[in-house]
Structure formats: structure tokens, C-alpha cells
Write an enzyme that holds these catalytic residues in place. Structure first.
Site, short mmCIF file in Angstrom:
data_model
loop_
_atom_site.label_atom_id
_atom_site.label_comp_id
_atom_site.label_asym_id
_atom_site.label_seq_id
_atom_site.Cartn_x
_atom_site.Cartn_y
_atom_site.Cartn_z
N ARG A 71 8.28 -4.68 -10.97
CA ARG A 71 9.05 -3.44 -10.90
C ARG A 71 8.23 -2.23 -11.36
O ARG A 71 8.47 -1.11 -10.93
CB ARG A 71 10.32 -3.58 -11.76
CG ARG A 71 11.28 -2.42 -11.62
CD ARG A 71 12.55 -2.64 -12.46
NE ARG A 71 13.46 -1.51 -12.32
CZ ARG A 71 14.37 -1.39 -11.35
NH1 ARG A 71 14.46 -2.34 -10.43
NH2 ARG A 71 15.15 -0.34 -11.29
N SER A 102 -2.57 -7.71 -5.67
CA SER A 102 -1.77 -8.50 -6.62
C SER A 102 -0.37 -8.78 -6.10
O SER A 102 0.11 -9.92 -6.16
CB SER A 102 -1.71 -7.79 -7.98
OG SER A 102 -1.24 -6.47 -7.84
N ALA A 161 5.08 -1.71 -10.78
CA ALA A 161 3.91 -1.48 -9.94
C ALA A 161 4.05 -0.20 -9.12
O ALA A 161 4.89 -0.10 -8.24
CB ALA A 161 3.68 -2.67 -9.01
N ARG A 187 -10.17 -7.71 -9.56
CA ARG A 187 -9.17 -7.69 -8.49
C ARG A 187 -9.33 -6.47 -7.59
O ARG A 187 -9.45 -5.34 -8.05
CB ARG A 187 -7.77 -7.67 -9.10
CG ARG A 187 -6.65 -7.53 -8.07
CD ARG A 187 -5.28 -7.65 -8.71
NE ARG A 187 -4.98 -6.59 -9.64
CZ ARG A 187 -4.48 -5.39 -9.30
NH1 ARG A 187 -4.28 -5.10 -8.02
NH2 ARG A 187 -4.20 -4.49 -10.21
N HIS A 222 -7.09 -0.59 -16.64
CA HIS A 222 -6.84 0.55 -15.77
C HIS A 222 -7.45 1.79 -16.40
O HIS A 222 -7.27 2.02 -17.60
CB HIS A 222 -5.34 0.75 -15.54
CG HIS A 222 -5.04 1.60 -14.35
ND1 HIS A 222 -5.20 2.96 -14.36
CD2 HIS A 222 -4.62 1.29 -13.10
CE1 HIS A 222 -4.88 3.46 -13.17
NE2 HIS A 222 -4.54 2.45 -12.39
N GLY A 270 9.54 -11.90 -10.79
CA GLY A 270 8.82 -10.88 -10.06
C GLY A 270 8.61 -11.32 -8.62
O GLY A 270 9.25 -12.27 -8.14
N ARG A 304 -12.74 0.07 -10.47
CA ARG A 304 -11.87 0.31 -11.62
C ARG A 304 -12.57 0.03 -12.95
O ARG A 304 -12.46 0.81 -13.90
CB ARG A 304 -10.62 -0.55 -11.48
CG ARG A 304 -9.62 -0.42 -12.60
CD ARG A 304 -8.36 -1.20 -12.29
NE ARG A 304 -7.61 -0.56 -11.21
CZ ARG A 304 -6.55 -1.11 -10.63
NH1 ARG A 304 -6.14 -2.30 -10.99
NH2 ARG A 304 -5.91 -0.47 -9.68
N GLU A 313 -7.79 2.92 0.38
CA GLU A 313 -8.09 2.94 -1.05
C GLU A 313 -9.50 2.41 -1.29
O GLU A 313 -10.08 1.73 -0.44
CB GLU A 313 -7.05 2.13 -1.82
CG GLU A 313 -5.65 2.69 -1.65
CD GLU A 313 -4.59 1.90 -2.39
OE1 GLU A 313 -4.89 0.80 -2.87
OE2 GLU A 313 -3.45 2.39 -2.49
N HIS A 370 -4.58 -3.92 -18.10
CA HIS A 370 -3.70 -3.78 -16.94
C HIS A 370 -3.39 -5.10 -16.24
O HIS A 370 -2.23 -5.36 -15.91
CB HIS A 370 -4.35 -2.81 -15.95
CG HIS A 370 -3.54 -2.55 -14.72
ND1 HIS A 370 -2.25 -2.07 -14.76
CD2 HIS A 370 -3.86 -2.68 -13.40
CE1 HIS A 370 -1.79 -1.92 -13.53
NE2 HIS A 370 -2.74 -2.29 -12.68
#
Length: 504
Positions: free
Chosen positions: A41, A370, A43, A365, A225, A10, A269, A111, A330
């Protein structure tokens, strides 16, 4: 020439590999599946970086510390925020096509929990895929050797240092030797019955490091999540959808998120996930609904093409009707304890990305940190590889007190493990359930036969990491971030956020 084996492909693993190759290190990349088959991939969300006037490293640091509920390592957070812009510029130079405005300027999103617009996306909701494809192409064009479809089963322990890895490749066990090993194996989302993680997220690197005596930390902090499609295979619906104006409603059509936090759907979250779980329990376990109809068909298709396709594949038209969603496991904030250069407490062993505990994330987080962590600390680990053969570094370890095996533990199966973790080491925890889970996991960890197949090795890793997580959660008696104890004497307050938007 220093040699290194990098396990994982990754953003963290490939960033480490590319930087190490440029520095003259002899690199072998080991991928569990195909090189591009990674959590990166998957994300949908973006990558955060301070790239515009008015924003600052200090602001990014402050936002990250606040999200981490007081448990971040401030030095690690400063490294992340200050070196992040350079790493993002490197991705752009490699060819990552981040979204831009009509005038060609990078489009920066705002965000939740971020005080400035600093989130870059690519392809609307396909940031991870865009980054992964570019990094894979660069890795294949580099001097690195690549071994695909090779599953890590253990580390080679030479006593004074880690000297390589053992993998299953082509049905055979192979031993690969090197001066240093970098674990970039991702998290352990497959511990849970519902997860956004791909099938390869089975905690292999964390388990192997722990068995080799490396310190682990913060494994009790599992981020759930809030919004995952509750039809078909779990599929994450980015929080950016709520950032654009979508709302959560129950079966009666009532917006319930404000019952738990003044920011409603844009609360942290972990708060939103628990709010959904409570409302589901009140309505017999049935999912809540995400209503994005106010955004309009054209906007949904343009901004969220990947999600639009996934929703349609499950028979929904989310431009016309609300879609059912539930929380799902998540992201793992903890992992193998490292210093600011990825060094673990075992010489010759480094860890980066989700499998590492750098201290950046604390108890929760911050959105879009991340991918940034993988790029920043992957590059830092490469600098260690180029400079030496990776000495050990001191680090925290909080495995928790050992819990005696439960003599009445049921027979092991992966499904039983995932149900146990979801029910007893999930969104809301208490001492009695954690003690029971820890006892069952301890019994399974001790009783599982020596694994002989790839799946059996995964099962052994999952049980080992699950046992560590349950023990750590049992030991932390106060609530903090994603670790919520219903029996805490003083549950942590849910702080109001100062800005709008949504994490991804």
C-alpha cells in the site's frame, strides 16, 4: 482439498491467495494488521512489464541482470519478465486503474536502468495503494477465510514438514494447521533507525523460517532509498521526481551527485544514496536538499499528489523551495531461499514477495520489479499449492560463519538495535564494524528472554534477522550492488547507465 495458510496480505500474499482459491485450495489469509495494512500500500513507484511494441522480454531480462550486479538468478529473471505481462493484465482485469493517456492508452514510464518505457503507475504516485485496494476487495469477495490482527510468532514444525503457524490474535496464542504455509510477510526495514517501511516490517517470516531450519540467502543486500524527507516521520520521495527533472544540491546549492557518477541524480539507487551520505558527512550530518522547483506547481500537484501533500504537511512548499532529504533503508533483496515456485528447503513451507529470495534481484533491485515479483511468484506458489502439499526444494544458504557473542554488548533496546544496524551494517561497511555488530547481535540473540508480548516477538525477530544479515555481510568481502565494503580490495566499479529516467 489441499489447505493453505498464507501469512501476509500485500501483492504477493493476495496474488497467491486469489490464484489458490480459484484452483480449489482451502485458503486462510493471516494479516498482521488490517488486511490492507501492508508495505504494498505504501509503494509510490510503479510496476514494470513488457506491454508495448519495441520492448521485449529479452530487454527486460538484460536490464534486470545488469542492475543486479551479476548476482541474479537468470532463470528467475526470465520467469519474472516473461510472466509479468500476464500478471499485470490480470490486475487490470480485476479493476486496477493504471494511468492512461488522453487517447486511453496505458501511460508507460521510462525509469533509470530500464532500456524501454515499461513502467505503469496508478494515481500518479499511488500505484501500491491502487493495487492493494483492488486485491483486498477481491480477497474479501473470495472463499478465503481472513484472520486480521494476527501476528506470526512461529511455524509449527512437524519434523518432516511445516504443518502450520502460531500467531498472537486477540491477546492469545493460537495454532493454525494446514497442509502448507506460504510466507508473504515482507521485509525487515525496521532494523534501521531510518526506513521507508511501515511499522509491521519486522522480519517475522524470515526469522520464523530461519528458526525452523529453512535456508536463507542474500540478507546482506539491503537497498537504501536515496531521498526520504528529513522532517517529521520518514516519507519516501519517489525517484520519479528526479526522473522528471528535480536535482540534488548541498547546503551551498551545488549539484554534487555528478562527483560520484556520470549520470548524477539518475545513477543507480545505491550510488546516489552513498553520494548523499558522503555529502551529509562533509556538512556535519545535515541533510542535502532536493530541488524540484523547476517542475512547477501544477506539474508537481498533478504528477505527485501524494508527495505534494506529505511535503505540505511538514510545512514546505516544494514548488518554491528545495526540501531536506536523507537516505533510508527501503528494500531487502534477500530472504528465505526459494525455487522458481516459492518452495523453500522445508517441505510444506513456501515464501513469496520481499521475504523470499528468488534470485530475481541479485545485489541490487531494478526499479519497479518488486510489485511485479509479488504478482508473478505469488501466482506460481499457488500453482504448487493446487498440485501438491508443497515438497521441499534445494536452495542456497549463506548464513555466514557464526560470530561469538560480544561479552561487552550493551543492553538491548530496539533503538540500540536500529542505531547499531544504521551505523555498522548500513550504507558503507567495513570488516571491523561488521565484526563488532555481528558480535553484539549474536549476544542479544542468545540473551533475549522468551518473548511474551507482540512487541517482544518482533524484537526477537529483528535481532535474529539482523544477526543473519551482519554475518552474511561480514562473509562477503567484496563490494557488490547495495553491499558496499569500504575495505574491499577491489571495490566494484559504478557502471554508467545507458538510459535516462529514475527507479521507483
Amino acid at each position: 482439498m489441499t489447505s493453505a495458510i498464507i501469512v501476509g496480505s500485500g501483492i504477493a500474499g493476495l496474488s497467491a491467495a486469489l490464484h489458490a482459491v480459484r484452483a480449489g485450495v482451502d485458503v486462510t489469509i493471516v494479516a498482521k494488521g488490517a488486511l490492507a495494512d501492508t508495505a504494498t500500500r505504501w509503494a509510490q513507484g510503479g510496476i514494470a512489464a513488457v506491454l508495448t511494441r519495441g520492448d521485449s522480454v529479452e530487454a527486460h531480462v538484460a536490464d534486470t541482470l545488469r542492475a543486479g550486479d551479476g548476482l541474479c538468478d537468470e532463470d528467475a529473471v526470465r520467469v519474472l519478465a516473461s510472466e509479468g505481462p500476464g500478471r499485470v493484465r490480470e490486475l487490470i482485469a480485476l479493476g486496477v486503474a493504471f494511468d492512461r493517456d488522453a487517447d486511453g492508452a496505458l501511460r508507460m514510464g521510462l525509469e533509470a536502468a530500464h532500456s524501454h518505457a515499461r513502467i505503469l503507475h496508478a494515481g500518479g504516485d499511488a500505484t501500491g495503494r491502487a493495487i492493494e485496494e483492488v486485491l483486498v476487495a477481491a480477497a474479501r469477495a473470495s472463499r478465503a477465510r481472513i484472520l486480521e490482527h494476527a501476528r506470526l510468532i512461529d511455524l509449527v514444525d512437524d519434523g518432516d514438514r511445516i504443518g502450520g503457524v502460531r500467531v498472537i490474535a486477540g491477546g492469545e496464542v493460537r495454532e493454525l494447521r494446514a497442509d502448507a504455509v506460504v510466507l508473504a510477510t515482507g521485509g525487515a526495514g525496521r532494523l534501521y533507525s531510518r526506513t521507508t517501511n511501515p511499522a509491521l516490517a519486522t522480519g517475522d517470516g524470515i526469522a520464523a523460517a530461519s528458526r525452523a531450519g529453512a535456508a536463507v540467502a542474500d540478507l546482506e543486500f539491503v537497498q537504501f532509498h536515496p531521498t526520504v524527507l528529513a522532517a517529521g516521520a520518514p516519507f519516501l520521495v519517489s525517484e520519479a521526481v528526479r526522473g522528471e527533472g528535480a536535482v540534488l544540491v548541498d547546503e551551498t546549492g551545488r549539484r554534487f551527485a555528478f562527483d560520484d557518477h556520470p549520470d548524477g541524480e539518475l545513477a543507480p539507487r545505491d550510488v546516489v544514496a552513498r553520494s548523499i551520505a558522503r555529502r551529509m558527512a562533509e556538512q556535519g550530518g545535515r541533510p542535502v536538499l532536493l530541488d524540484a522547483t523547476a517542475l512547477g506547481r501544477a506539474a508537481l500537484a498533478a504528477r505527485f499528489p501524494t508527495i505534494t501533500a506529505a511535503v505540505a504537511a511538514r510545512g514546505f512548499d516544494w514548488a518554491e523551495t528545495a526540501v531536506p532529504v536523507t537516505p533510508a533503508a527501503h528494500y531487502l533483496m534477500g530472504g528465505v531461499a526459494t525455487d522458481l515456485h516459492g518452495r523453500t528447503t522445508r517441505a510444506g513451507l513456501l515464501a513469496v514477495g520481499e521475504c523470499a529470495r528468488t534470485g530475481v534481484h541479485g545485489a541490487n533491485r531494478l526499479a519497479s520489479n518488486s510489485l511485479l515479483e509479488g504478482a508473478v511468484f505469488g501466482a506460481r506458489a499457488a500453482a504448487v499449492l493446487a498440485d501438491s502439499t508443497a515438497a521441499s526444494a534445494p536452495g542456497p544458504s549463506d548464513r555466514g560463519a557464526p560470530v561469538p557473542p560480544d561479552p561487552d554488548a550493551p543492553p538491548f533496546s530496539r533503538e540500540a538495535l536500529q542505531r547499531l544496524m544504521w551505523d555498522e551494517v548500513g550504507l558503507v561497511r567495513d570488516g571491523a564494524r561488521l565484526m563488532h555488530a555481528a558480535g553484539v547481535l549474536s549476544a542479544w540473540d542468545a540473551a533475549l528472554p522468551a518473548p511474551r508480548t507482540p512487541r517482544a516477538h518482533e524484537d526477537a525477530a529483528l535481532v535474529h534477522v539482523g544477526a543473519l544479515a551482519a554475518s552474511a555481510a561480514l562473509a562477503r568481502t567484496a563490494s557488490a550492488g547495495a553491499h558496499h565494503r569500504a575495505d574491499a580490495v577491489r571495490p566494484a566499479p559504478e557502471p554508467a547507465l545507458a538510459t535516462a529516467g529514475a527507479p521507483c
